[in-house]
Design a protein around this motif. Structure first.
Motif, PDB file in Angstrom:
ATOM      1  N   TYR A  51       0.811  -1.221   0.000  1.00  0.00           N
ATOM      2  CA  TYR A  51       0.000   0.000   0.000  1.00  0.00           C
ATOM      3  C   TYR A  51       0.844   1.271   0.000  1.00  0.00           C
ATOM      4  N   ASP A  52       2.161   1.113  -0.196  1.00  0.00           N
ATOM      5  CA  ASP A  52       3.071   2.253  -0.297  1.00  0.00           C
ATOM      6  C   ASP A  52       2.974   3.165   0.933  1.00  0.00           C
ATOM      7  N   ILE A  53       3.046   2.542   2.103  1.00  0.00           N
ATOM      8  CA  ILE A  53       3.039   3.277   3.372  1.00  0.00           C
ATOM      9  C   ILE A  53       4.322   2.912   4.113  1.00  0.00           C
ATOM     10  N   SER A  54       4.965   3.895   4.700  1.00  0.00           N
ATOM     11  CA  SER A  54       6.194   3.601   5.435  1.00  0.00           C
ATOM     12  C   SER A  54       5.877   2.844   6.722  1.00  0.00           C
ATOM     13  N   ASN A  55       6.842   2.051   7.173  1.00  0.00           N
ATOM     14  CA  ASN A  55       6.694   1.342   8.446  1.00  0.00           C
ATOM     15  C   ASN A  55       6.435   2.330   9.575  1.00  0.00           C
ATOM     16  N   ARG A  56       7.088   3.483   9.472  1.00  0.00           N
ATOM     17  CA  ARG A  56       6.948   4.496  10.518  1.00  0.00           C
ATOM     18  C   ARG A  56       5.509   4.991  10.603  1.00  0.00           C
ATOM     19  N   THR A  57       4.877   5.229   9.446  1.00  0.00           N
ATOM     20  CA  THR A  57       3.491   5.700   9.433  1.00  0.00           C
ATOM     21  C   THR A  57       2.554   4.659  10.050  1.00  0.00           C
ATOM     22  N   LEU A  58       2.757   3.387   9.707  1.00  0.00           N
ATOM     23  CA  LEU A  58       1.936   2.326  10.292  1.00  0.00           C
ATOM     24  C   LEU A  58       2.097   2.293  11.811  1.00  0.00           C
ATOM     25  N   HIS A  59       3.315   2.536  12.247  1.00  0.00           N
ATOM     26  CA  HIS A  59       3.569   2.546  13.692  1.00  0.00           C
ATOM     27  C   HIS A  59       2.818   3.696  14.352  1.00  0.00           C
ATOM     28  N   TYR A  60       2.774   4.884  13.704  1.00  0.00           N
ATOM     29  CA  TYR A  60       2.044   6.019  14.262  1.00  0.00           C
ATOM     30  C   TYR A  60       0.565   5.691  14.390  1.00  0.00           C
ATOM     31  N   TRP A  61       0.032   5.035  13.371  1.00  0.00           N
ATOM     32  CA  TRP A  61      -1.389   4.686  13.414  1.00  0.00           C
ATOM     33  C   TRP A  61      -1.666   3.695  14.539  1.00  0.00           C
ATOM     34  N   GLU A  62      -0.713   2.805  14.779  1.00  0.00           N
ATOM     35  CA  GLU A  62      -0.879   1.869  15.897  1.00  0.00           C
ATOM     36  C   GLU A  62      -0.875   2.605  17.228  1.00  0.00           C
ATOM     37  N   GLU A  63       0.048   3.568  17.352  1.00  0.00           N
ATOM     38  CA  GLU A  63       0.136   4.309  18.613  1.00  0.00           C
ATOM     39  C   GLU A  63      -1.137   5.093  18.892  1.00  0.00           C
ATOM     40  N   SER A  64      -1.779   5.563  17.837  1.00  0.00           N
ATOM     41  CA  SER A  64      -3.012   6.324  18.021  1.00  0.00           C
ATOM     42  C   SER A  64      -4.195   5.410  18.313  1.00  0.00           C
ATOM     43  N   GLY A  65      -4.002   4.095  18.132  1.00  0.00           N
ATOM     44  CA  GLY A  65      -5.030   3.128  18.491  1.00  0.00           C
ATOM     45  C   GLY A  65      -6.024   2.791  17.404  1.00  0.00           C
ATOM     46  N   ILE A  66      -5.796   3.277  16.168  1.00  0.00           N
ATOM     47  CA  ILE A  66      -6.786   3.007  15.117  1.00  0.00           C
ATOM     48  C   ILE A  66      -6.497   1.704  14.369  1.00  0.00           C
ATOM     49  N   ILE A  67      -5.292   1.152  14.513  1.00  0.00           N
ATOM     50  CA  ILE A  67      -5.004  -0.194  14.015  1.00  0.00           C
ATOM     51  C   ILE A  67      -4.186  -0.934  15.066  1.00  0.00           C
ATOM     52  N   LYS A  68      -4.142  -2.255  14.939  1.00  0.00           N
ATOM     53  CA  LYS A  68      -3.373  -3.079  15.876  1.00  0.00           C
ATOM     54  C   LYS A  68      -2.649  -4.184  15.113  1.00  0.00           C
ATOM     55  N   SER A  69      -1.490  -4.544  15.619  1.00  0.00           N
ATOM     56  CA  SER A  69      -0.754  -5.678  15.060  1.00  0.00           C
ATOM     57  C   SER A  69      -0.422  -6.640  16.190  1.00  0.00           C
TER      58      SER A  69
END
Length: 503
Positions: free
Chosen positions: A11-29
């Protein structure tokens, strides 16, 4: 289940961006036994939804509210507010367009430039006063809107001088290099209370290893006599001049683009990049405790971006000599290009840009190429040269690049030449063939050993092309033109060629 690296590439998203979204609680891994983090189908679907909302220019705060609430009324409220703001901006642009059209007509009616400005300043001219008032209102509204809806202004670049420092350094290549790096560095800081030392500072920078894999390295200051333990490495930094720009984590890519664009337009400073002595593209964490707190939202975590620079010499004799080092070939040669296979990214320009003032996000092209795999180097033509296919409005009855100050770029295809196709292409990267054909070639170049002392005059090439086409009634292709940049040192452009396709 999909690994974070697979989702990033797909999806052409940086690992860092995915991590930010996780920290905000809108996604989880979830982290599996092999040590890697994975997303389940639910969270992959959530990621696609976030991407869609971001493409609608919805702020991350609104997206977070949508998923945190889950209530239909909240979704409708947020989308309605965003629609109202979008319509308001559209109204402002329409008003500005009307004012400018009228102003252009006034200017056309007065051929003497001196008389034009006198006419614009006549206080009793009611028509002009109305135009000036309308323009002032529009610009004031836009300024207010920008101040309320953007985190930073356009004049945030600072010039700073960093002192000599001793660092303990740790770097890693992994799926989550920033996190893994930070875990190690934070442990060192806490064990030795390094953040209690006078003058404590914390830096980081991204890199790609010889296999094209992304990694991150962090640096923390230590006392001169400090014995740096394994696996950390002691490094000495001699300091120097840097251009600094603040950036929240959620917009860090855009801010790096702005900083590089500022440097390209600077008449006083030039790049002084020497990674072997740590004069690199650094990111400094100013407030360590706030930045690392789990309570701090990603949109509020701030870094200083630091670009290594030096002052351009103003010695008169040196200036006179350097002027002669920039050579421009403004009378074109007709050349034939063979078929050229390109791998690149298409970038749209929402706001009209002059061809020579466009800003191409080259880092996104580099990231996309790295994602093709470890053998990308074997598929590329030797040399760090780039192709930029510049596109305008195909409905015009003449080439878009001949419009002077009214010309604009609709999109660009930024690419590198490849010897053979990649086995697969990540999202954002595509393959195109530049077909063989005849071109008019305009060029400008500078000696590679002094490449950082002068800016190559790309605008002169476009002006020369416009004049030549109009003077000789040349039948040129209206759809696009081609810029080709050469870099003997692998980084700085020392030659630019502008190719105008002929019908």
């Amino acid at each position: 289940m999909q690994r974070i690296g697979e989702v990033s590439a797909k999806y052409d998203i940086s690992n860092r961006t995915l991590h930010y979204w996780e920290e905000s609680g809108i996604i989880k891994s979830c982290r599996m036994e092999n040590g890697y983090r994975y997303y389940d189908d639910y969270n992959v679907a959530r990621i696609k939804q976030i991407i869609m909302l971001r493409k609608l220019n919805l702020p991350m705060q609104g997206i977070h509210r949508i998923f945190a609430s889950g209530e239909l009324s909240v979704v409708v409220e947020i989308l309605t507010n965003h629609l109202e703001q979008t319509n308001h901006k559209a109204d402002e642009l329409r008003a500005l367009s009307i004012v400018l059209e009228r102003l252009i007509q006034i200017v056309k009616d007065h051929e003497d430039a001196g008389q034009i400005f006198k006419y614009l300043d006549v206080p009793e001219n009611s028509a002009i006063l109305k135009l000036k008032d309308a323009l002032q209102i529009v610009l004031s509204e836009r300024d207010n809107d920008m101040s309320e809806n953007t985190a930073y202004g356009n004049n945030d670049v600072r010039i700073v001088s960093l002192p000599r420092m001793i660092f303990a350094s740790y770097g890693v290549v992994s799926d989550t290099p920033e996190d893994d790096c930070w875990e190690k560095i934070r442990g060192l800081i806490d064990e030795y209370f390094l953040d209690h030392e006078p003058g404590f500072r914390n830096f980081g920078f991204g890199f790609n290893n010889e296999n094209g894999e992304y990694g991150y390295e962090m640096l923390v200051t230590v006392p001169e006599s400090f014995e740096v333990p394994q696996p950390f490495v002691r490094k000495e930094f001699n300091g120097g001049l840097f251009a600094a720009l603040p950036a929240y984590l959620t917009i860090i890519g855009e801010r790096w683009d702005q900083l590089n664009e500022w440097l390209r337009g600077s008449e006083d400073y030039e790049l002084d990049w020497h990674p072997e002595i740590l004069r690199d593209y650094l990111e400094e964490c100013i407030d360590l405790r706030t930045f690392s707190s789990k309570e701090t939202e990603s949109s509020k975590r701030q870094l200083d971006l630091l670009l290594p620079i030096k002052r351009i010499s103003r010695d008169k004799d040196e200036e006179d000599n350097s002027i002669n080092e920039v050579i421009s070939e403004l009378e074109p040669r007709e050349v034939m290009l063979p078929d050229i296979t390109l791998a690149g990214c298409l970038f749209e320009f929402g706001n009209n840009k002059l061809p020579w003032k466009k800003s191409v996000p080259w880092y996104k092209l580099a990231q996309a190429i790295y994602k093709t795999g470890k053998d990308f180097g074997n598929r590329m033509i030797e040399g760090n040269n780039t192709f930029t296919l510049v596109f305008g409005d195909v409905d015009l009855p003449f080439p878009f690049y001949t419009l002077g100050k009214s010309g604009f770029v609709a999109s660009v295809f930024a690419a590198v030449q490849i010897a053979k196709s990649f086995e697969s292409y990540p999202v954002g990267l595509e393959e195109r063939v530049l077909p063989s054909g005849k071109y008019l070639l305009f060029s400008t170049w500078i000696r590679s050993e002094i490449v950082t002392t002068k800016k190559l005059p790309l605008q002169k090439l476009y002006n020369a092309a416009t004049e030549y086409i109009q003077r000789n009634n040349i039948k040129a292709d209206f759809e696009y033109c081609l810029e080709r940049d050469y870099r003997n040192d692998g980084r700085n452009t020392d030659r630019i060629e502008l190719y105008i396709p002929l019908k």
